[in-house]
Design an enzyme around this catalytic site. Structure first.
Site, mmCIF file in Angstrom:
data_model
loop_
_atom_site.group_PDB
_atom_site.id
_atom_site.type_symbol
_atom_site.label_atom_id
_atom_site.label_comp_id
_atom_site.label_asym_id
_atom_site.label_seq_id
_atom_site.Cartn_x
_atom_site.Cartn_y
_atom_site.Cartn_z
ATOM 1 N N HIS A 153 -1.279 -21.677 -18.264
ATOM 2 C CA HIS A 153 0.017 -22.364 -18.426
ATOM 3 C C HIS A 153 0.346 -23.280 -17.246
ATOM 4 O O HIS A 153 1.249 -24.121 -17.353
ATOM 5 C CB HIS A 153 1.147 -21.342 -18.574
ATOM 6 C CG HIS A 153 1.091 -20.534 -19.829
ATOM 7 N ND1 HIS A 153 0.944 -21.099 -21.077
ATOM 8 C CD2 HIS A 153 1.155 -19.189 -20.027
ATOM 9 C CE1 HIS A 153 0.927 -20.146 -21.992
ATOM 10 N NE2 HIS A 153 1.041 -18.983 -21.380
ATOM 11 N N ASP A 190 -6.227 -16.973 -25.849
ATOM 12 C CA ASP A 190 -4.971 -16.325 -25.468
ATOM 13 C C ASP A 190 -3.943 -16.592 -26.565
ATOM 14 O O ASP A 190 -3.918 -17.668 -27.167
ATOM 15 C CB ASP A 190 -4.488 -16.891 -24.134
ATOM 16 C CG ASP A 190 -3.315 -16.135 -23.547
ATOM 17 O OD1 ASP A 190 -3.518 -15.376 -22.594
ATOM 18 O OD2 ASP A 190 -2.186 -16.314 -24.059
ATOM 19 N N HIS A 192 -0.908 -17.206 -26.429
ATOM 20 C CA HIS A 192 0.020 -18.274 -26.089
ATOM 21 C C HIS A 192 -0.763 -19.565 -25.852
ATOM 22 O O HIS A 192 -1.872 -19.538 -25.330
ATOM 23 C CB HIS A 192 0.822 -17.899 -24.834
ATOM 24 C CG HIS A 192 1.511 -16.578 -24.965
ATOM 25 N ND1 HIS A 192 1.076 -15.436 -24.313
ATOM 26 C CD2 HIS A 192 2.602 -16.211 -25.679
ATOM 27 C CE1 HIS A 192 1.873 -14.423 -24.627
ATOM 28 N NE2 HIS A 192 2.798 -14.867 -25.448
ATOM 29 N N ASP A 278 -4.058 -10.789 -25.325
ATOM 30 C CA ASP A 278 -2.686 -10.552 -25.770
ATOM 31 C C ASP A 278 -2.475 -10.856 -27.251
ATOM 32 O O ASP A 278 -1.345 -10.819 -27.743
ATOM 33 C CB ASP A 278 -1.676 -11.327 -24.921
ATOM 34 C CG ASP A 278 -2.087 -12.763 -24.659
ATOM 35 O OD1 ASP A 278 -3.098 -13.215 -25.227
ATOM 36 O OD2 ASP A 278 -1.410 -13.427 -23.860
#
Length: 383
Positions: A153, A190, A192, A278
């Protein structure tokens, strides 16, 4: 263990010095109160437990250790501004956390800095660079970098979503600028969206960035189908937003129907993975229903692809994963696939009906999402 068959492992106790603390404060519209503390979702104990799990399963003993090192400031400058690096260093040593906006950049409200955070982050970045060096010079066949803090991120001047420096983007730049590669594929599984990695290479055809993630989740507006790159990089950003409940079958279908066909056309010289566990069915921050067997199968798929395309050059960099009980299981399954063994680790909830559902579901919603994504990306790739 021969270099041609060995898998490498990056881990350093310095990573654990990034301490995100506890959550024990409840805010009211007026005032606040305290409750018993719970660890931050991105707790250092998850990485520590995962390493202990690899040790206990005797996976660590089957791997070639790759030492971490501190990335230099010049190396960090490949993806981040000098002012941002200085700002993160100073705030880390002070233990200041977000939200914060300064002349040099930002830290979001979810990202915690502790006195050990900067050193952990530069060792994570440097360790990942050592890993790609080992993969490319033949010291190891492939590698897993059990890093902390995560990175995908982080942008050139923003710490976001628990991330400080963008490990996988830095590795990609290092592989090009220092080691001379021209085409690199980054697969971000991931849950996200890897917005920071996407931003780093949005106009760059030398990096094929592929992200599959929970649709419309985090960050806001991240990873929509129409985010495909700009200028010379148009088409080299491939987003595959997936619905909640996609599960093992849906994820593997995304690889088989979209990711591997596009990668085969691109023919990278190296495959990097932002490996966030995740998307698991026990993760508290998402609803994607992956299991340890699902992660094992995705890894096997990428191993076969990399063997066929780039002499097996594959490096996985650990990202998210917030289920302290289950992240070690999923990571161990990935590492088992990299090493080429099945040690008989029994899934955490092996007899549960929910686990079987996660392993077999392939909903109409998921099938439609994959069909839509495939048709969209056919504008740039003949798949």
């Amino acid at each position: 263990m021969s270099a041609t068959s060995g898998s490498g492992l990056v881990y350093d106790k310095r990573f654990l010095a990034h301490d995100t603390g506890v959550e024990d404060k409840v805010n009211m519209r007026e005032g606040s109160f305290q409750v018993s503390p719970e660890v931050h979702p991105s707790a250092f104990t998850i990485i520590r437990r995962t390493k202990e799990f690899l040790d206990g399963a005797e996976l660590t003993a089957r791997m070639i250790p790759i030492p971490a090192r501190a990335a230099s400031e010049d190396e960090l400058l490949m993806c981040h501004t000098r002012e941002y690096i200085v700002g993160i260093r100073e705030l880390s040593y002070q233990g200041v956390t977000g939200p914060l906006t300064a002349s040099w950049g930002e830290i979001d409200e979810d990202t915690v800095l502790s006195p050990g955070s900067f050193d952990a982050a530069v060792y994570a970045a440097g360790g990942a660079m050592n890993a790609v060096q080992a993969v490319l010079d033949g010291t190891v066949r492939n590698a897993y970098a059990l890093l902390r803090p995560p990175g995908h991120h982080a942008t050139h001047n923003q710490a976001l979503g628990f991330c400080l420096f963008n490990n996988v983007a830095l590795v990609a730049q290092y592989a090009r600028r220092v080691l001379g590669l021209e085409r690199i594929m980054i697969v971000d599984w991931d849950v996200h969206h890897g917005n920071g990695t996407q931003d780093a290479f949005y106009a760059d055809p030398g990096i094929l960035f592929v992200s599959l993630h929970q649709h419309d989740w985090f960050p806001p507006s991240g990873g929509n189908l129409d985010q495909v790159g700009i200028d010379a990089g148009r088409g080299y950003t491939v987003n595959i937003p997936l619905p909640p409940g996609t599960g093992d079958v849906g994820y593997l279908a995304a690889f088989e129907q979209i990711i591997v066909p596009i990668g085969t056309l691109y023919r990278p010289q190296l495959v990097l993975v932002s490996a966030g566990q995740d998307a698991s069915w026990l993760d508290p921050l998402a609803q994607m229903m992956m299991t340890m067997d699902g992660y094992r199968n995705l890894t096997r798929c990428l191993l076969e692809f990399s063997e066929n395309i780039c002499a097996g050059r594959l490096l996985m960099c650990h990202e998210g994963g917030y289920s302290a009980p289950y992240v070690p299981y999923c990571t161990a399954a990935i590492v088992e696939a990299l090493v080429g063994v099945d040690l008989g680790i029994v899934d955490l909830y092996a007899t549960s009906n929910e686990l079987l559902r996660c392993q077999t579901i392939f909903s109409q919603e998921t099938q439609q999402a994959l069909l839509t994504a495939r048709k969209w990306h056919q504008h740039w790739w003949k798949i």
